[in-house]
Enzyme design. Structure first.
Site, PDB file in Angstrom:
ATOM      1  N   LYS A  22       0.041   3.758   8.281  1.00  0.00           N
ATOM      2  CA  LYS A  22       1.223   3.491   7.443  1.00  0.00           C
ATOM      3  C   LYS A  22       0.800   3.206   6.005  1.00  0.00           C
ATOM      4  O   LYS A  22       1.351   3.753   5.047  1.00  0.00           O
ATOM      5  CB  LYS A  22       2.015   2.302   7.970  1.00  0.00           C
ATOM      6  CG  LYS A  22       3.077   1.799   6.981  1.00  0.00           C
ATOM      7  CD  LYS A  22       3.738   0.539   7.413  1.00  0.00           C
ATOM      8  CE  LYS A  22       2.992  -0.709   7.207  1.00  0.00           C
ATOM      9  NZ  LYS A  22       3.125  -1.364   5.894  1.00  0.00           N
ATOM     10  N   ASN A  23      -0.207   2.353   5.815  1.00  0.00           N
ATOM     11  CA  ASN A  23      -0.587   1.932   4.468  1.00  0.00           C
ATOM     12  C   ASN A  23      -1.409   2.976   3.719  1.00  0.00           C
ATOM     13  O   ASN A  23      -1.800   2.758   2.583  1.00  0.00           O
ATOM     14  CB  ASN A  23      -1.302   0.582   4.526  1.00  0.00           C
ATOM     15  CG  ASN A  23      -0.336  -0.515   4.915  1.00  0.00           C
ATOM     16  OD1 ASN A  23       0.883  -0.330   4.860  1.00  0.00           O
ATOM     17  ND2 ASN A  23      -0.858  -1.654   5.307  1.00  0.00           N
ATOM     18  N   CYS A 117       8.813 -11.890   0.222  1.00  0.00           N
ATOM     19  CA  CYS A 117       9.042 -11.516   1.622  1.00  0.00           C
ATOM     20  C   CYS A 117       8.556 -12.646   2.514  1.00  0.00           C
ATOM     21  O   CYS A 117       8.009 -13.637   2.024  1.00  0.00           O
ATOM     22  CB  CYS A 117       8.406 -10.181   1.955  1.00  0.00           C
ATOM     23  SG  CYS A 117       6.692 -10.261   2.432  1.00  0.00           S
ATOM     24  N   ARG A 122       4.581 -12.563  -3.356  1.00  0.00           N
ATOM     25  CA  ARG A 122       4.109 -11.192  -3.607  1.00  0.00           C
ATOM     26  C   ARG A 122       4.586 -10.614  -4.945  1.00  0.00           C
ATOM     27  O   ARG A 122       5.264  -9.575  -4.980  1.00  0.00           O
ATOM     28  CB  ARG A 122       4.485 -10.279  -2.456  1.00  0.00           C
ATOM     29  CG  ARG A 122       3.955 -10.794  -1.121  1.00  0.00           C
ATOM     30  CD  ARG A 122       4.244  -9.870   0.010  1.00  0.00           C
ATOM     31  NE  ARG A 122       3.426  -8.671  -0.019  1.00  0.00           N
ATOM     32  CZ  ARG A 122       3.521  -7.687   0.877  1.00  0.00           C
ATOM     33  NH1 ARG A 122       4.413  -7.764   1.853  1.00  0.00           N
ATOM     34  NH2 ARG A 122       2.745  -6.646   0.822  1.00  0.00           N
ATOM     35  N   ASP A 305      -3.833  -8.319   7.919  1.00  0.00           N
ATOM     36  CA  ASP A 305      -2.842  -7.690   8.788  1.00  0.00           C
ATOM     37  C   ASP A 305      -3.209  -7.771  10.270  1.00  0.00           C
ATOM     38  O   ASP A 305      -2.437  -7.330  11.116  1.00  0.00           O
ATOM     39  CB  ASP A 305      -2.638  -6.222   8.383  1.00  0.00           C
ATOM     40  CG  ASP A 305      -2.017  -6.096   6.999  1.00  0.00           C
ATOM     41  OD1 ASP A 305      -2.073  -4.989   6.426  1.00  0.00           O
ATOM     42  OD2 ASP A 305      -1.495  -7.101   6.486  1.00  0.00           O
ATOM     43  N   ARG A 397       8.653  -0.672  11.791  1.00  0.00           N
ATOM     44  CA  ARG A 397       8.257  -0.353  10.419  1.00  0.00           C
ATOM     45  C   ARG A 397       6.853   0.204  10.351  1.00  0.00           C
ATOM     46  O   ARG A 397       6.516   0.990   9.474  1.00  0.00           O
ATOM     47  CB  ARG A 397       8.324  -1.605   9.542  1.00  0.00           C
ATOM     48  CG  ARG A 397       9.720  -2.157   9.343  1.00  0.00           C
ATOM     49  CD  ARG A 397       9.706  -3.139   8.223  1.00  0.00           C
ATOM     50  NE  ARG A 397       9.050  -2.539   7.056  1.00  0.00           N
ATOM     51  CZ  ARG A 397       8.699  -3.247   5.994  1.00  0.00           C
ATOM     52  NH1 ARG A 397       8.935  -4.554   5.973  1.00  0.00           N
ATOM     53  NH2 ARG A 397       8.115  -2.676   4.962  1.00  0.00           N
TER      54      ARG A 397
HETATM   55  C1  EPZ Z   1      -1.023  -4.245   0.927  1.00  0.00           C
HETATM   56  O1  EPZ Z   1       0.018  -5.010   0.326  1.00  0.00           O
HETATM   57  C2  EPZ Z   1      -0.512  -3.844   2.309  1.00  0.00           C
HETATM   58  N1  EPZ Z   1       0.698  -3.058   2.170  1.00  0.00           N
HETATM   59  C3  EPZ Z   1      -0.242  -5.099   3.129  1.00  0.00           C
HETATM   60  O2  EPZ Z   1       0.134  -4.704   4.450  1.00  0.00           O
HETATM   61  C4  EPZ Z   1      -1.513  -5.917   3.232  1.00  0.00           C
HETATM   62  O3  EPZ Z   1      -1.241  -7.124   3.886  1.00  0.00           O
HETATM   63  C5  EPZ Z   1      -2.045  -6.224   1.816  1.00  0.00           C
HETATM   64  O4  EPZ Z   1      -2.223  -5.018   1.069  1.00  0.00           O
HETATM   65  C6  EPZ Z   1      -3.385  -6.947   1.848  1.00  0.00           C
HETATM   66  O5  EPZ Z   1      -4.322  -6.228   2.560  1.00  0.00           O
HETATM   67  C7  EPZ Z   1       0.579  -1.732   1.841  1.00  0.00           C
HETATM   68  O6  EPZ Z   1      -0.479  -1.177   1.628  1.00  0.00           O
HETATM   69  C8  EPZ Z   1       1.861  -0.967   1.738  1.00  0.00           C
HETATM   70  P1  EPZ Z   1      -1.945  -7.038  -2.443  1.00  0.00           P
HETATM   71  P2  EPZ Z   1      -0.014  -5.373  -1.239  1.00  0.00           P
HETATM   72  O7  EPZ Z   1      -1.332  -6.590  -3.727  1.00  0.00           O
HETATM   73  O8  EPZ Z   1      -0.652  -4.277  -1.995  1.00  0.00           O
HETATM   74  C9  EPZ Z   1      -1.208 -11.136  -4.823  1.00  0.00           C
HETATM   75  C10 EPZ Z   1       1.415  -4.686   6.441  1.00  0.00           C
HETATM   76  O9  EPZ Z   1       1.606  -5.539   7.321  1.00  0.00           O
HETATM   77  N2  EPZ Z   1      -0.714 -10.265  -5.917  1.00  0.00           N
HETATM   78  O10 EPZ Z   1      -3.315  -6.592  -2.156  1.00  0.00           O
HETATM   79  O11 EPZ Z   1       1.351  -5.788  -1.613  1.00  0.00           O
HETATM   80  C11 EPZ Z   1      -0.310 -11.055  -3.583  1.00  0.00           C
HETATM   81  O12 EPZ Z   1       0.789 -11.902  -3.688  1.00  0.00           O
HETATM   82  C12 EPZ Z   1       1.432  -5.095   4.943  1.00  0.00           C
HETATM   83  O13 EPZ Z   1       1.206  -3.482   6.663  1.00  0.00           O
HETATM   84  C13 EPZ Z   1      -0.327 -10.850  -7.109  1.00  0.00           C
HETATM   85  O14 EPZ Z   1      -0.370 -12.061  -7.266  1.00  0.00           O
HETATM   86  O15 EPZ Z   1      -0.971  -6.645  -1.243  1.00  0.00           O
HETATM   87  C14 EPZ Z   1      -1.272 -11.425  -2.465  1.00  0.00           C
HETATM   88  O16 EPZ Z   1      -1.353 -12.806  -2.374  1.00  0.00           O
HETATM   89  C15 EPZ Z   1       1.806  -6.519   4.751  1.00  0.00           C
HETATM   90  N3  EPZ Z   1       0.126 -10.048  -8.096  1.00  0.00           N
HETATM   91  C16 EPZ Z   1      -2.590 -10.820  -2.948  1.00  0.00           C
HETATM   92  O17 EPZ Z   1      -2.465 -10.631  -4.362  1.00  0.00           O
HETATM   93  C17 EPZ Z   1       0.188  -8.677  -7.980  1.00  0.00           C
HETATM   94  O18 EPZ Z   1       0.617  -7.979  -8.910  1.00  0.00           O
HETATM   95  C18 EPZ Z   1      -2.951  -9.485  -2.311  1.00  0.00           C
HETATM   96  O19 EPZ Z   1      -1.835  -8.635  -2.380  1.00  0.00           O
HETATM   97  C19 EPZ Z   1      -0.218  -8.108  -6.760  1.00  0.00           C
HETATM   98  C20 EPZ Z   1      -0.679  -8.926  -5.737  1.00  0.00           C
END
Ligand code: EPZ
Length: 417
Positions: A22-23, A117, A122, A305, A397
């Protein structure tokens, strides 16, 4: 509303086949916005987030996508309207992945700001800051990210912290920026490497994906491509833990063990016996599970995850496990539901302390997010009696026909109304 019912106590046996990730498929679908030519994504999972991304792309101008035999054929002859609306983005945060490609393709984007969420606030500040470094002008107004930038220019960008979709968004925008872009302190997930492979097949010039520094030489335009999406390492990890928690002999196939190194290491540490092949892992019923501490980390560390599924596993392990969630600030919602099944779990800040082994009893529980729902299915597989999981829509999802797959190896899992 649909629920999932699990009757526990059965050993599983046979083969579980992993679907496409998915990702990985979601950013790959967004990449189709970068060219008027067809992009063919093979090994695409039939999960609800894919259907949502199709609706987002159709709003932007995608011709009717073709879905057949695990393939999606996408073509965006032109950007009809560069807007990803609230009603779609609120159902799937990953819709924000259209921001970078829209800027690169037509110099303009209006994307609803993803709200918080269940697992955390996020924000997308890192996406915005990096795109601004490429020369985009970005404002957030009335709940929308308004971005313009007809002449993006390569830049040196250092991310304050690692972000998966942030890296993907900026990498896609930089493919058509003038000159060279160097992205430092980027996320190194296999899904990012897979996206870079697709973009390079489309004519981009990207090196370093998978490491913490990515270099992109901008090009004039991109063409269509055919790309096989990588297997879903999170689905594979979920199945490995389903085998371990039920003490079953199972082979998980069509997976990439090289994407699961931290997971396989952790499972071995806690007593799971496995034979690892090139594209499969065989789990053998082994010695009782031992407790094992865990901290979730960006790749190549243990993925967040799989944290919920690991927590379910540790309820069946001898001893005390401390599970620390370092990525998201609110990703222990499943602990309360596991406690309803009799688990002994205390939360202390970013850590959960799990006492095991504890016999679980079936109960009515509620899924709060995608991975929490997988955790509750695993717990239901070993619980005494029946577990009914409310809000089953979460699981669809990101898992393709999970109850069918589990039934095929002997689990008593079904969907009920
Ligand atoms: C990706 O989300 C995945 N989703 C998530 O999978 C996964 O949990 C996550 O990466 C971490 O591995 C997809 O790829 C579609 P991040 P993403 O930006 O990109 C903070 C699932 O279950 N952050 O790496 O949204 C954020 O809040 C989902 O399949 C900021 O502060 O995660 C988090 O604490 C859930 N500012 C951390 O960084 C930003 O602009 C990592 O988030 C971006 C992120």
């Amino acid at each position: 509303m649909e629920k999932i019912r699990v009757r526990g106590g059965r050993r599983l046996e046979g083969v579980l086949s992993v679907s496409g990730a998915k990702n990985a498929v979601l950013p790959a679908m967004a990449a189709a916005l970068l060219t008027p030519e067809p992009v063919v994504l093979e090994n695409s999972p039939a999960v609800r987030d894919v259907a949502t991304m199709i609706r987002v792309l159709q709003r932007l101008g995608a011709a009717d996508p073709v879905r057949e035999d695990g393939r999606i054929i996408l073509r965006v002859p032109e950007i009809r309207s560069p807007e990803a609306p609230y009603e779609l983005v609120k159902t799937m945060r990953a819709s924000v992945l259209v921001l970078g490609p829209l800027l690169a393709r037509c110099g303009e984007a209006r994307v609803s700001l993803p709200g918080g969420c269940a697992i955390g606030a996020r924000p997308v500040n890192l996406h915005i800051a990096a795109l601004e470094k490429l020369g985009a002008r970005i404002q957030v107004e009335h709940g929308y990210i308004l971005a313009t930038g007809r002449d993006l220019r390569g830049a040196e960008i250092i991310f304050d912290s690692k972000t998966v979709t942030g890296t993907e968004n900026v990498m896609m925008a930089a493919t058509r920026a003038r000159g060279r872009t160097v992205l430092r302190n980027v996320a190194q997930e296999p899904e990012i490497e897979d996206l870079a492979a697709l973009l390079n097949a489309m004519g981009a010039r990207i090196t370093g994906a998978g490491s913490d520094t990515i270099v992109i030489e901008g090009v004039e335009g991109l063409r269509g491509a055919v790309h096989p999406v990588i297997p879903d390492r999170i689905e594979a990890g979920t199945f490995l833990m389903a085998a371990a928690i039920t003490r079953s002999s199972l082979r998980v196939e069509n997976c990439r063990p090289d994407h699961l190194v931290a997971v396989l290491d952790k499972l071995r540490d806690v007593g799971v016996r496995m034979e690892v092949g090139d594209s499969s892992v065989r789990v053998a019923p082994g010695s009782p599970l031992r407790a094992g501490n865990l901290i979730t980390l960006p790749h190549p560390g243990f993925p967040t995850d799989l944290q919920a599924q690991y927590m379910a596993l540790m309820t069946q392990a001898e001893g005390t496990s401390i599970i620390t969630e370092s990525i998201f600030e609110n990703r222990f919602m499943h602990a309360g539901e596991l406690r309803r099944m009799g688990a002994r779990i205390d939360i202390d800040g970013h850590s959960a302390i799990v006492q095991g082994a504890t016999p679980l009893t079936g109960a009515q529980v509620m899924a709060t997010d995608l991975r929490a729902s997988a955790c509750l299915i695993l717990a239901g597989l070993v619980a005494d009696g029946e577990t009914t999981i409310d809000r089953a829509y979460h699981i669809d999802r990101g898992y393709e026909r999970i109850e069918e797959k589990l039934r095929r190896v002997g689990a008593d899992v079904e969907r009920i109304r």
